[in-house]
Scaffold this active site. Structure first.
Site: not given
Ligand SMILES: *[C@@H]1O[C@H](CO)[C@@H](O)[C@H](O)[C@H]1NC(C)=O
Ligand SMILES: *[C@@H]1O[C@H](CO)[C@@H](O)[C@H](O)[C@H]1NC(C)=O
Length: 294
Positions: A101, A103, A105, A119-120, A130, A194-195
């Site tokens: 993956e 990412d 986000e 990013t990850n 991350e 929640d995060w």
């Protein structure tokens, strides 16, 4: 003008058009809805797509093609105002166990507070790499281009064509790198009160629903994974491979100017780097963090 030189001039002209503009994808043809029913809306003849989020559901889509390396560009305009608790994504992912993956986000925030660009990278099912940034512009005011370059040597994250992060292939030093599986492009818009925002302290305010984000001009300049493993790019099916330029992504790295830009971004806008999180890695940071940064 002789006929042959006219044809040559025409081919040179076509190649320059392709090189400067790239081939723009079409959302009707190139993607499918993954969830959210009528919350996924395509407009402008396939050039633009919007995702919305309300108390019942978020929404998302995926590319119809699977890719094995390439450059992926997406223009995005994020949800304005109080977007706390929302997450907007643009990423590549493989399917099944031991997944890969890459990412992008975007974590929403209270009105006037900056989005976080997260990013990850996952390889063989493992992420935990991350890096997060604030942006040097308001990502809700206009479209900006977010890009992922994925080649066998490295992954590059770009914002408006400025490199913000490079993840080099350090397989030789025992660091997994995503290259054993093809991936699709995924985009989604969903709630993660929640995060997502200020560590979960700020929740989504449904009074602002439906939230809406816009995607435009998807471009995959990439190897399409297909049993014949042909490598070509979306939007150019009728144009021969030899005419397609814009394949820099195959070997793209950083030159001196790129290294200066990325230093500027990382010094001024990076807000989290797993490589600096000593509390998280009491036994020592992952080995790629000890290799040269770019
Ligand atoms: C939201 O704003 C705060 C305060 O400016 C900032 O620390 C944080 O990184 C921003 N982003 C998120 C997703 O919380
Ligand atoms: C695979 O690529 C070839 C060559 O571009 C094309 O003719 C064929 O239709 C593709 N197959 C699939 C399943 O997409």
């Amino acid at each position: 003008m002789k006929k042959s030189s006219f044809i040559t001039a025409f081919l040179v002209f076509m190649a320059s058009v392709l090189a400067s503009h790239g081939a723009v994808g079409n959302f009707y043809r190139d993607v499918s809805k993954t969830f959210g029913d009528q919350r996924v809306q395509i407009s402008e003849g396939g050039r633009q797509l919007s995702l919305s989020l309300d108390q019942q559901s978020g929404s998302g889509f995926q590319s119809n093609s699977e890719y094995w390396f390439g450059r992926f560009d997406m223009k995005m305009k994020l949800a304005p105002g109080n977007s706390a608790g929302t997450v907007t994504t643009f990423y590549l992912s493989s399917q099944g166990p031991g997944h890969s993956e890459i990412d992008f986000e975007f974590l929403g925030n209270a009105s006037g507070q900056p989005y976080t660009c997260h990013t990850n990278v996952f390889a063989l099912g493992k992420g935990g790499k991350e890096q997060q940034f604030h942006l040097w512009f308001d990502p809700t005011a206009a479209f900006h281009t977010y890009s992922i370059v994925w080649n066998p040597q490295r992954i590059i994250f770009l914002v408006d064509n400025i490199q913000i992060r490079v993840f080099n292939n350090h397989e030789a030093h025992g660091v997994a790198f995503p290259k054993d599986k093809p991936m699709k492009v995924y985009c989604s818009f969903w709630e993660a009160s929640d995060w997502a925002t200020q560590g979960g302290r700020l929740k989504i305010d449904w009074a602002n629903a439906p939230f809406k984000v816009y995607y435009r001009d998807f471009n995959a300049n990439a190897c399409i994974h297909n049993k014949s493993s042909a490598c070509h790019r979306i939007g150019t099916d009728s144009i021969s491979e030899s005419m397609i330029s814009g394949q820099e992504w195959r070997t793209q790295g950083l030159d001196g100017k790129g290294r200066n830009r990325i230093r500027w971004v990382q010094n001024k806008f990076m807000v989290y780097n797993y490589c600096s999180d000593l509390a998280r890695f009491p036994q020592g940071v992952p080995s790629e963090c000890k290799r040269p940064r770019f």
